[in-house]
Design a protein around this motif. Structure first.
Motif, mmCIF file in Angstrom:
data_model
loop_
_atom_site.group_PDB
_atom_site.id
_atom_site.type_symbol
_atom_site.label_atom_id
_atom_site.label_comp_id
_atom_site.label_asym_id
_atom_site.label_seq_id
_atom_site.Cartn_x
_atom_site.Cartn_y
_atom_site.Cartn_z
ATOM 1 N N GLU A 218 10.205 1.970 -5.832
ATOM 2 C CA GLU A 218 11.145 3.121 -5.273
ATOM 3 C C GLU A 218 10.603 3.875 -4.462
ATOM 4 O O GLU A 218 9.335 3.804 -3.852
ATOM 5 C CB GLU A 218 11.774 3.841 -6.380
ATOM 6 C CG GLU A 218 10.744 4.356 -7.271
ATOM 7 C CD GLU A 218 11.177 5.370 -8.412
ATOM 8 O OE1 GLU A 218 12.644 4.971 -8.692
ATOM 9 O OE2 GLU A 218 10.626 5.912 -9.050
ATOM 10 N N GLU A 219 11.322 4.816 -3.659
ATOM 11 C CA GLU A 219 10.609 5.947 -2.930
ATOM 12 C C GLU A 219 10.258 7.100 -3.567
ATOM 13 O O GLU A 219 10.860 7.426 -4.543
ATOM 14 C CB GLU A 219 11.605 6.398 -1.698
ATOM 15 C CG GLU A 219 11.675 4.953 -0.766
ATOM 16 C CD GLU A 219 12.829 4.131 -1.269
ATOM 17 O OE1 GLU A 219 13.713 4.444 -2.203
ATOM 18 O OE2 GLU A 219 13.069 3.241 -0.560
ATOM 19 N N ASP A 220 9.246 7.560 -3.167
ATOM 20 C CA ASP A 220 8.908 9.156 -3.829
ATOM 21 C C ASP A 220 9.592 10.221 -3.018
ATOM 22 O O ASP A 220 10.530 10.147 -2.181
ATOM 23 C CB ASP A 220 7.436 9.231 -3.677
ATOM 24 C CG ASP A 220 6.889 9.633 -2.181
ATOM 25 O OD1 ASP A 220 7.687 9.648 -1.418
ATOM 26 O OD2 ASP A 220 5.758 9.503 -2.217
ATOM 27 N N ALA A 221 9.285 11.449 -3.555
ATOM 28 C CA ALA A 221 10.161 12.476 -2.830
ATOM 29 C C ALA A 221 10.025 12.567 -1.089
ATOM 30 O O ALA A 221 11.054 13.331 -0.418
ATOM 31 C CB ALA A 221 9.588 14.080 -3.277
ATOM 32 N N TRP B 97 0.886 -1.120 0.065
ATOM 33 C CA TRP B 97 0.065 -0.042 -0.012
ATOM 34 C C TRP B 97 0.808 1.307 0.025
ATOM 35 O O TRP B 97 1.687 1.380 1.135
ATOM 36 C CB TRP B 97 -0.838 -0.119 1.164
ATOM 37 C CG TRP B 97 -1.975 1.172 1.343
ATOM 38 C CD1 TRP B 97 -1.830 2.088 2.169
ATOM 39 C CD2 TRP B 97 -3.191 1.237 0.369
ATOM 40 N NE1 TRP B 97 -2.749 2.923 2.136
ATOM 41 C CE2 TRP B 97 -3.766 2.489 0.905
ATOM 42 C CE3 TRP B 97 -3.668 0.387 -0.602
ATOM 43 C CZ2 TRP B 97 -5.061 2.923 0.499
ATOM 44 C CZ3 TRP B 97 -5.007 0.808 -0.859
ATOM 45 C CH2 TRP B 97 -5.635 2.076 -0.466
ATOM 46 N N TYR B 98 0.503 2.197 -1.071
ATOM 47 C CA TYR B 98 1.227 3.452 -1.138
ATOM 48 C C TYR B 98 0.633 4.544 -0.446
ATOM 49 O O TYR B 98 -0.427 4.921 -0.749
ATOM 50 C CB TYR B 98 1.686 3.765 -2.434
ATOM 51 C CG TYR B 98 2.162 5.207 -2.900
ATOM 52 C CD1 TYR B 98 3.445 5.431 -2.643
ATOM 53 C CD2 TYR B 98 1.449 5.869 -3.485
ATOM 54 C CE1 TYR B 98 4.145 6.512 -2.725
ATOM 55 C CE2 TYR B 98 1.999 7.230 -3.689
ATOM 56 C CZ TYR B 98 3.329 7.521 -3.253
ATOM 57 O OH TYR B 98 3.903 8.962 -3.310
ATOM 58 N N PRO B 99 1.295 5.160 0.641
ATOM 59 C CA PRO B 99 0.524 6.415 1.205
ATOM 60 C C PRO B 99 0.888 7.645 0.827
ATOM 61 O O PRO B 99 0.647 8.555 1.667
ATOM 62 C CB PRO B 99 1.022 6.086 2.985
ATOM 63 C CG PRO B 99 2.587 5.435 2.570
ATOM 64 C CD PRO B 99 2.356 4.901 1.126
ATOM 65 N N GLY B 100 1.503 7.939 -0.136
ATOM 66 C CA GLY B 100 1.759 8.917 -0.555
ATOM 67 C C GLY B 100 0.887 9.822 -1.729
ATOM 68 O O GLY B 100 -0.246 9.265 -1.920
ATOM 69 N N ASN B 101 1.404 10.478 -2.513
ATOM 70 C CA ASN B 101 0.475 11.437 -3.563
ATOM 71 C C ASN B 101 1.057 11.512 -4.769
ATOM 72 O O ASN B 101 0.534 12.248 -5.700
ATOM 73 C CB ASN B 101 0.332 12.841 -2.885
ATOM 74 C CG ASN B 101 -0.542 12.706 -1.536
ATOM 75 O OD1 ASN B 101 -1.793 12.585 -1.578
ATOM 76 N ND2 ASN B 101 0.156 13.200 -0.659
ATOM 77 N N ASP B 102 2.250 10.593 -5.183
ATOM 78 C CA ASP B 102 2.519 10.365 -6.439
ATOM 79 C C ASP B 102 1.692 9.845 -7.443
ATOM 80 O O ASP B 102 1.296 8.660 -7.191
ATOM 81 C CB ASP B 102 4.086 9.751 -6.680
ATOM 82 C CG ASP B 102 4.696 9.957 -7.982
ATOM 83 O OD1 ASP B 102 3.980 9.733 -8.790
ATOM 84 O OD2 ASP B 102 5.897 10.018 -7.862
#
Length: 560
Positions: A355-358, A296-301
């Motif tokens: 990968e990781e976002d900002a 699960w991705y918790p970011g906004n990309d």
């Protein structure tokens, strides 16, 4: 307007935007051109290298032995028939006739050696005894609206990201009965080993319990175990977790495949097949799954939010056997596995990339070129598979048309073995001429894959991908029904999706004796893999142990 060039991966739509209100062009009509990426046209850009590879596989599957053994046998028979009993005795006693006796003995030795080599080198028959698909409890079922609300309550997404996910879900082909872990609504970090192990225990043990109950096989009877899960790979491994839970025997051959994407289920099957070839009188279990909460991705990309919308909970467990006594109770026999890997190209390698976002949030980034990149891998895999499965008539018409186009100079760059070059969008648009496609005198012959397969289980990556594959392969809505129904009811369960599709076909009672089933999966790497099964017996509609039993009568749904 539609593209008519041989390699165009873009389609255009001209939109009237009305009258320009101001400026130097005030009062004039204005237009915009939308360029939409799509799958490559499979049959109009065929690479001969992969056609040759398919025929290479065909020879390796034993045709050379089928040609050599009859020839040697006929020569030996013709030589022996020249001699009666008295003639053979005179040859033995008369040294001047020893040459004929040497010829007969030599042919006998060659025949014996050839038959022995054939029987010892041929592949063992691999049977699919049965399989099980995990159905999560109803309290994990969510509608699309509930999914967005859970994401909103977690407090991890901006409103723009929530609206983006809602828009994706509306056109995804996913229904309102898919399953997600409860932990995704938590404001805390859920990508933990604890959450991953908890979800893994639920789906994997659920599928295996169902499999052992259906087959009446004891866990200690399993000699080979292959588990594939792309993102979640703890230590000890998932395969070790299974061995510990079921107290399997100490000399079991266990394997754990990680990071191989949605097509890893067929890779696991290939590994299990190879192990069964080298270990006679044995059984193998293949477990395919993915952990939704851990992924699960918790970011906004936005490129990383797409997997959140499509992936859902699921797991499959498959029992394979090479024991002859299992033939009578087995459902399917394994015919072919063809694997294609495009990871040598940087664009393919990074098309689905973790990968990781900002903000250092981990997620899967989906390339904007995923449709055409995936399409090239699928086209290559299908081209390689075709010689193994298509009837001779289809191969003849397809190959003769391909050769004619090649020698007349009307073939594509790919048909000559050279890579195609994509034009810039503005040059692509200038190349579009509405009438040239229909007037082409060298339109390639499109093989009818419905003559090779009775049932299709194509990985339900998205509604768009299924629509494009149906168009390119010339399949009917009924051929695509299992894939669309699985996407609608269970979502994209990664590598286990193709087994939910086969379970759908069985729940409908459509699989008859002798039917051929094609499972096609594609995923990160970028990889595309195919497996072909042949039904050993007619599969009766199950009374239990099938995830579709409570809803099968609602499908095919008008919403598909």
């Amino acid at each position: 307007m539609a593209p008519t060039g041989e390699h165009h991966l873009l389609s255009t739509e001209i939109v009237n935007r009305g009258i320009e209100p101001s400026g130097p062009d005030a009062g004039s009509l204005t237009f915009s051109v939308r360029v939409r990426r799509r799958l490559p046209d499979f049959v109009r850009s065929v690479n001969l290298k992969y056609v040759r590879l398919g025929y290479h596989y065909l020879i390796n599957y034993g045709l050379i032995y089928l040609a050599i053994v009859p020839v040697v046998f006929l020569l030996f028979g013709a030589e022996v028939r020249r001699f009666g009993r008295e003639e053979v005795w005179r040859m033995v006693s008369d040294s001047t006739r020893g040459y004929d006796l040497v010829v007969v003995l030599a042919l006998f030795v060659v025949l014996t050696f050839t038959l022995t080599f054939y029987f010892f080198s041929r592949s063992r028959s691999i049977y699919l005894v049965d399989f099980a698909c995990f159905k999560p409890p109803d309290d994990l079922k969510v509608t699309k609206e509930e999914f967005i609300e859970l994401a909103r309550k977690s407090g991890k997404f901006e409103e723009a990201s929530l609206q983006f996910q809602k828009k994706i879900l509306e056109s995804s082909g996913i229904g309102d009965e898919t399953y997600v872990p409860k932990s995704i609504m938590s404001p805390d970090t859920i990508s933990t080993m604890k959450e991953g192990r908890a979800e893994a225990s639920m789906v994997i043990f659920g599928a295996l319990d169902e499999l052992f109950e259906k087959t009446r096989i004891r866990p200690k009877d399993i000699g080979i175990l292959v588990v594939n899960c792309s993102v979640f790979n703890p230590t000890p491994s998932l395969s070790a977790m299974i061995i510990n839970h079921y107290k399997m025997r100490g000399n079991i051959l266990s394997f754990n495949l990680g990071g191989m994407g949605c097509s890893a289920g067929i890779i696991a099957l290939d590994l299990a097949r190879d192990m069964l070839q080298g270990n006679p009188n044995n059984m193998a279990v293949v477990v395919s799954t993915e952990m939704v909460a851990y992924n699960w991705y918790p970011g906004n990309d936005r490129s990383m939010l797409i997997p959140n919308c499509f992936f859902r909970m699921g797991c499959s467990a498959v029992l394979l056997s090479n024991r002859r006594r299992d033939y009578r109770r087995a459902k399917y026999g394994l015919e072919h596995i063809v694997r294609t890997h495009k990871g040598g190209a940087d664009s393919s390698f990074r098309s689905v990339y973790q990968e990781e976002d900002a903000q250092k949030f981990k997620g899967l980034k989906i390339s904007r070129d995923i449709m055409e990149i995936g399409g090239e891998a699928i086209k290559t895999n299908i081209t390689t598979l075709s010689p193994l499965v298509l009837p001779f008539s289809e191969q003849f018409f397809f190959f003769s048309t391909l050769i004619r186009r090649y020698f007349t100079g009307c073939g594509t760059a790919s048909a000559s073995g050279k890579p195609s070059q994509m034009l810039p969008p503005e040059q692509e648009i200038n190349q579009f001429t509405p009438s040239s496609s229909s007037s082409s005198g060298n339109k390639p012959y499109i093989p009818d894959y419905k003559l090779a397969f009775d049932h299709f289980c194509i990985h339900p990556a998205s509604k768009t991908a299924l629509n494009e594959l149906q168009l390119n392969l010339g399949l009917t809505d009924e051929n695509m029904e299992a894939s669309r129904a699985t996407l609608h009811r269970f979502g994209n369960t990664s590598s286990s999706s193709i087994w939910y599709e086969l379970a759908y076909l069985e729940a409908k009672g459509r699989v008859k004796r002798g039917d051929r089933v094609w499972q096609l999966a594609f995923g990160s790497g970028l990889k595309c893999n195919s497996v072909v099964w042949k039904s050993i017996r007619t599969i009766e509609r199950p009374a239990a142990g099938n995830p579709w039993l409570d809803c099968i009568d609602r499908y095919p749904s008008p919403q598909l």
